[in-house]
Design a protein around this motif. Sequence first.
Motif, PDB file in Angstrom:
ATOM      1  N   CYS A  64      68.364  45.574  49.975  1.00 22.09           N
ATOM      2  CA  CYS A  64      68.550  46.813  50.884  1.00 22.09           C
ATOM      3  C   CYS A  64      68.111  46.486  52.493  1.00 22.09           C
ATOM      4  CB  CYS A  64      67.471  47.748  50.656  1.00 22.09           C
ATOM      5  SG  CYS A  64      68.178  48.645  48.918  1.00 22.09           S
ATOM      6  N   ASP A  65      68.753  47.003  53.341  1.00 20.36           N
ATOM      7  CA  ASP A  65      68.511  46.729  54.675  1.00 20.36           C
ATOM      8  C   ASP A  65      68.460  47.986  55.405  1.00 20.36           C
ATOM      9  OD1 ASP A  65      71.222  47.187  55.205  1.00 20.36           O
ATOM     10  OD2 ASP A  65      71.696  44.950  55.643  1.00 20.36           O
ATOM     11  N   TRP A  66      67.892  48.009  56.608  1.00 22.20           N
ATOM     12  CA  TRP A  66      67.865  49.365  57.382  1.00 22.20           C
ATOM     13  C   TRP A  66      68.797  49.303  58.837  1.00 22.20           C
ATOM     14  CZ3 TRP A  66      64.498  47.528  53.989  1.00 22.20           C
ATOM     15  CH2 TRP A  66      64.039  48.459  52.968  1.00 22.20           C
ATOM     16  N   LYS A  67      69.092  50.061  58.967  1.00 26.14           N
ATOM     17  CA  LYS A  67      69.844  50.236  60.634  1.00 26.14           C
ATOM     18  C   LYS A  67      68.687  49.460  61.616  1.00 26.14           C
ATOM     19  CE  LYS A  67      73.220  53.396  59.324  1.00 26.14           C
ATOM     20  NZ  LYS A  67      73.658  54.938  59.800  1.00 26.14           N
ATOM     21  N   ARG A  68      69.250  48.685  62.557  1.00 25.23           N
ATOM     22  CA  ARG A  68      68.379  48.151  63.797  1.00 25.23           C
ATOM     23  C   ARG A  68      67.349  47.152  63.005  1.00 25.23           C
ATOM     24  NH1 ARG A  68      67.427  53.841  64.542  1.00 25.23           N
ATOM     25  NH2 ARG A  68      68.800  54.508  66.125  1.00 25.23           N
ATOM     26  N   ARG A  69      67.596  46.868  61.661  1.00 25.07           N
ATOM     27  CA  ARG A  69      66.503  45.660  61.240  1.00 25.07           C
ATOM     28  C   ARG A  69      67.353  44.532  60.993  1.00 25.07           C
ATOM     29  NH1 ARG A  69      62.067  47.901  57.024  1.00 25.07           N
ATOM     30  NH2 ARG A  69      61.214  49.315  58.321  1.00 25.07           N
ATOM     31  N   LEU A  70      66.833  43.075  61.480  1.00 30.80           N
ATOM     32  CA  LEU A  70      67.678  41.914  61.419  1.00 30.80           C
ATOM     33  C   LEU A  70      67.898  41.522  59.872  1.00 30.80           C
ATOM     34  CD1 LEU A  70      69.008  39.996  63.127  1.00 30.80           C
ATOM     35  CD2 LEU A  70      66.842  38.689  63.145  1.00 30.80           C
ATOM     36  N   PHE A  71      66.887  41.708  59.115  1.00 31.86           N
ATOM     37  CA  PHE A  71      66.844  41.022  57.844  1.00 31.86           C
ATOM     38  C   PHE A  71      66.933  41.889  56.799  1.00 31.86           C
ATOM     39  CE2 PHE A  71      64.756  37.857  60.577  1.00 31.86           C
ATOM     40  CZ  PHE A  71      65.841  36.669  60.670  1.00 31.86           C
ATOM     41  N   ALA A  72      67.638  41.686  55.535  1.00 26.89           N
ATOM     42  CA  ALA A  72      67.696  42.573  54.407  1.00 26.89           C
ATOM     43  C   ALA A  72      66.455  42.181  53.289  1.00 26.89           C
ATOM     44  CB  ALA A  72      69.049  42.378  53.704  1.00 26.89           C
ATOM     45  N   THR A  73      66.007  43.185  52.717  1.00 22.32           N
ATOM     46  CA  THR A  73      64.843  42.790  51.697  1.00 22.32           C
ATOM     47  C   THR A  73      65.584  42.649  50.160  1.00 22.32           C
ATOM     48  OG1 THR A  73      63.348  43.917  52.994  1.00 22.32           O
ATOM     49  CG2 THR A  73      62.775  43.788  50.768  1.00 22.32           C
ATOM     50  N   SER A  74      65.333  41.724  49.517  1.00 17.57           N
ATOM     51  CA  SER A  74      65.498  41.522  48.154  1.00 17.57           C
ATOM     52  C   SER A  74      64.875  42.407  47.075  1.00 17.57           C
ATOM     53  CB  SER A  74      65.532  40.268  47.694  1.00 17.57           C
ATOM     54  OG  SER A  74      64.397  39.709  47.786  1.00 17.57           O
ATOM     55  N   PHE A  75      65.427  42.995  46.120  1.00 16.26           N
ATOM     56  CA  PHE A  75      64.703  43.953  45.107  1.00 16.26           C
ATOM     57  C   PHE A  75      65.442  43.340  43.664  1.00 16.26           C
ATOM     58  CE2 PHE A  75      64.080  46.564  48.848  1.00 16.26           C
ATOM     59  CZ  PHE A  75      62.635  46.985  48.699  1.00 16.26           C
ATOM     60  N   SER A  76      64.438  43.340  43.019  1.00 18.18           N
ATOM     61  CA  SER A  76      64.952  43.172  41.487  1.00 18.18           C
ATOM     62  C   SER A  76      64.247  43.958  40.492  1.00 18.18           C
ATOM     63  CB  SER A  76      64.516  41.643  40.864  1.00 18.18           C
ATOM     64  OG  SER A  76      65.129  40.864  41.762  1.00 18.18           O
ATOM     65  N   ALA A  77      64.884  44.496  39.692  1.00 18.50           N
ATOM     66  CA  ALA A  77      64.412  45.276  38.715  1.00 18.50           C
ATOM     67  C   ALA A  77      64.785  45.078  37.280  1.00 18.50           C
ATOM     68  CB  ALA A  77      64.995  46.937  38.821  1.00 18.50           C
ATOM     69  N   PHE A  78      64.129  45.185  36.182  1.00 18.01           N
ATOM     70  CA  PHE A  78      64.375  44.479  34.769  1.00 18.01           C
ATOM     71  C   PHE A  78      63.956  45.797  33.841  1.00 18.01           C
ATOM     72  CE2 PHE A  78      63.006  41.009  37.512  1.00 18.01           C
ATOM     73  CZ  PHE A  78      64.056  40.196  37.424  1.00 18.01           C
ATOM     74  N   CYS A  79      64.550  45.847  32.908  1.00 16.85           N
ATOM     75  CA  CYS A  79      64.172  46.798  31.608  1.00 16.85           C
ATOM     76  C   CYS A  79      64.339  46.105  30.539  1.00 16.85           C
ATOM     77  CB  CYS A  79      64.617  48.247  31.814  1.00 16.85           C
ATOM     78  SG  CYS A  79      66.453  48.531  32.057  1.00 16.85           S
ATOM     79  N   GLU A  80      63.559  46.173  29.381  1.00 15.18           N
ATOM     80  CA  GLU A  80      63.845  45.688  28.065  1.00 15.18           C
ATOM     81  C   GLU A  80      63.055  46.220  27.133  1.00 15.18           C
ATOM     82  OE1 GLU A  80      62.152  41.630  27.810  1.00 15.18           O
ATOM     83  OE2 GLU A  80      60.428  42.203  29.022  1.00 15.18           O
ATOM     84  N   MET A  81      63.722  46.369  25.863  1.00 11.11           N
ATOM     85  CA  MET A  81      63.197  47.163  24.715  1.00 11.11           C
ATOM     86  C   MET A  81      63.372  46.249  23.391  1.00 11.11           C
ATOM     87  SD  MET A  81      64.251  50.709  22.967  1.00 11.11           S
ATOM     88  CE  MET A  81      63.323  51.824  24.093  1.00 11.11           C
ATOM     89  N   VAL A  82      62.342  46.129  22.469  1.00  9.82           N
ATOM     90  CA  VAL A  82      62.633  45.170  21.481  1.00  9.82           C
ATOM     91  C   VAL A  82      61.933  46.155  20.331  1.00  9.82           C
ATOM     92  CG1 VAL A  82      60.009  44.502  21.795  1.00  9.82           C
ATOM     93  CG2 VAL A  82      61.466  43.390  20.053  1.00  9.82           C
ATOM     94  N   VAL A  83      62.813  46.237  19.159  1.00  9.68           N
ATOM     95  CA  VAL A  83      62.349  46.861  17.941  1.00  9.68           C
ATOM     96  C   VAL A  83      61.368  46.159  17.256  1.00  9.68           C
ATOM     97  CG1 VAL A  83      63.296  47.747  15.611  1.00  9.68           C
ATOM     98  CG2 VAL A  83      64.834  47.898  17.807  1.00  9.68           C
ATOM     99  N   THR A  84      60.007  46.788  17.090  1.00 14.17           N
ATOM    100  CA  THR A  84      59.014  45.997  16.497  1.00 14.17           C
ATOM    101  C   THR A  84      58.746  46.365  15.094  1.00 14.17           C
ATOM    102  OG1 THR A  84      57.308  47.809  17.255  1.00 14.17           O
ATOM    103  CG2 THR A  84      57.727  45.973  18.577  1.00 14.17           C
ATOM    104  N   ASN A  85      59.465  47.496  14.596  1.00 16.32           N
ATOM    105  CA  ASN A  85      59.468  47.700  13.308  1.00 16.32           C
ATOM    106  C   ASN A  85      60.287  48.962  12.835  1.00 16.32           C
ATOM    107  OD1 ASN A  85      58.394  47.768  10.747  1.00 16.32           O
ATOM    108  ND2 ASN A  85      56.580  48.499  11.024  1.00 16.32           N
ATOM    109  N   LYS A  86      60.702  48.831  11.553  1.00 15.21           N
ATOM    110  CA  LYS A  86      61.401  50.101  11.145  1.00 15.21           C
ATOM    111  C   LYS A  86      60.493  50.780  10.099  1.00 15.21           C
ATOM    112  CE  LYS A  86      64.925  49.310   7.886  1.00 15.21           C
ATOM    113  NZ  LYS A  86      64.409  50.517   6.771  1.00 15.21           N
ATOM    114  N   SER A  87      60.709  52.240  10.418  1.00 17.97           N
ATOM    115  CA  SER A  87      60.054  53.034   9.729  1.00 17.97           C
ATOM    116  C   SER A  87      60.414  53.269   8.168  1.00 17.97           C
ATOM    117  CB  SER A  87      59.693  54.517  10.221  1.00 17.97           C
ATOM    118  OG  SER A  87      59.005  55.491   9.188  1.00 17.97           O
ATOM    119  N   ASN A  88      59.508  52.963   7.209  1.00 17.08           N
ATOM    120  CA  ASN A  88      59.600  53.112   5.661  1.00 17.08           C
ATOM    121  C   ASN A  88      59.458  54.727   5.165  1.00 17.08           C
ATOM    122  OD1 ASN A  88      60.778  50.282   5.455  1.00 17.08           O
ATOM    123  ND2 ASN A  88      58.587  49.756   5.452  1.00 17.08           N
ATOM    124  N   GLU A  89      59.076  55.482   6.262  1.00 14.10           N
ATOM    125  CA  GLU A  89      58.914  56.766   5.467  1.00 14.10           C
ATOM    126  C   GLU A  89      59.965  57.636   5.613  1.00 14.10           C
ATOM    127  OE1 GLU A  89      55.713  58.335   8.293  1.00 14.10           O
ATOM    128  OE2 GLU A  89      54.381  56.744   7.681  1.00 14.10           O
TER     129      GLU A  89
END
Length: 405
Positions: free
Chosen positions: A326-351
């Motif tokens: 992302c960068d802003w008008k009138r700014r010389l350098f851009a800023t780097s961003f990262s986003a991560f999302c993860e999901m693990v199945v930890t169990n299956k319900s037996n009920e």
Amino acid sequence: MKRIALFLVIMVFAHHVLAQKIMLSGTVVNDQTGEHIAQASVAVDGTTVAVVTNDDGFFTLKTNQSPIEVVVSHIGYRPQRLKVTEEQTEKMTIRLKPATVQLQEITVLARDPRELVDIAIRKIPENYSRQPELYNCFYRETAMKRQHYIYVAEGVVDMYKTAYDRSTARDRVAIRKGRRLLSPKKSDTLSVKVMGGPVQPIQLDIVKNLDFLLNPEELAYYDFKLLPSEMIADRMQYVVSIEPKVVMPYALFFGKFYIDYETMAFTRAELTLDMSDRQKATNYMLVRKPAGVRFRPKELSCLIDYRYEDGVTRISYIRNTFRFNCDWKRRLFATSFSAFCEMVVTNKSNEAVRPIPGRSSFDSRDAFFDCVDYFRDANFWEDYNIIEPTVSLDQAIGKLMKKYQ
């Protein structure tokens, strides 16, 4: 192609409780190089209890069974089986040996790669669950500004999925418990929200949500290529790559499908959005942004893992990665961003499995950030299986908690 909720919103800001008997922890490494292995599966044999290693190769597994046999596996490695008793709670190093494929096995790959994908699609109803199931899961999303964490949110959720011969219309996710942290620094006021959040394992379950990618109309836009076979948990896999062959009004994907040689079930998918047209990639990734901010997409990638057990292949792990500047008008350098999302199945319900009511479910239009409270309790996850934070994330959480307090 129906657009799924793999979106970033740039905003300006001013399972069951376990009767714990065994807690096994350790690091999974390559036996030859000593390199830490991220996203390795650590599962209790004969059950649906499982976790994955973090990016440092570290894991913690909690179970109320004793003794147990743990199976540790990762693509390209031979699985390791460990018998664990109640007394074995010290951290251990688990070494996985790289798997090799016999030459006589390679000869079975002389087939049309598109045909392999079509066969795997036709066999979905018999390879995956034929009845509704309820899963206990752990979900985490983080955002980084350059190399510094500015946001983390995580939670335990329940995920209800109907049989795989049904659509995803009644599949639901409900939050059991969650927490969040956001940097209070004014220089970090530009942050990200991941839309969809814990609902992404429903939308990105390519085997069930065929509207996303695995349908004749969408697959017609891709070229298919057969790659050398791979091993997942001692099971040989066909590997089929795809890449765009036509120009569409929207961005397409590069990717690989892993198909079990014996069952012809999809066991893994790796997808990366085509970034060659910056505007198309932006349209796919971005919902909205503040005025004056220029968004420059760098990466959107998805990993979807399935696990074979008791004759059924089930979803086990999903990870999404977003990178952009992302960068802003009138700014010389851009800023780097990262986003991560993860999901693990930890169990299956037996009920007895009951649908999650719509009023109790997490909406795909919501941001997970808005649905959970701020961090307070250091032992928040004491009774749950989670994806252990990496060393860097653990340190960042400590710093953000001090600033918040």
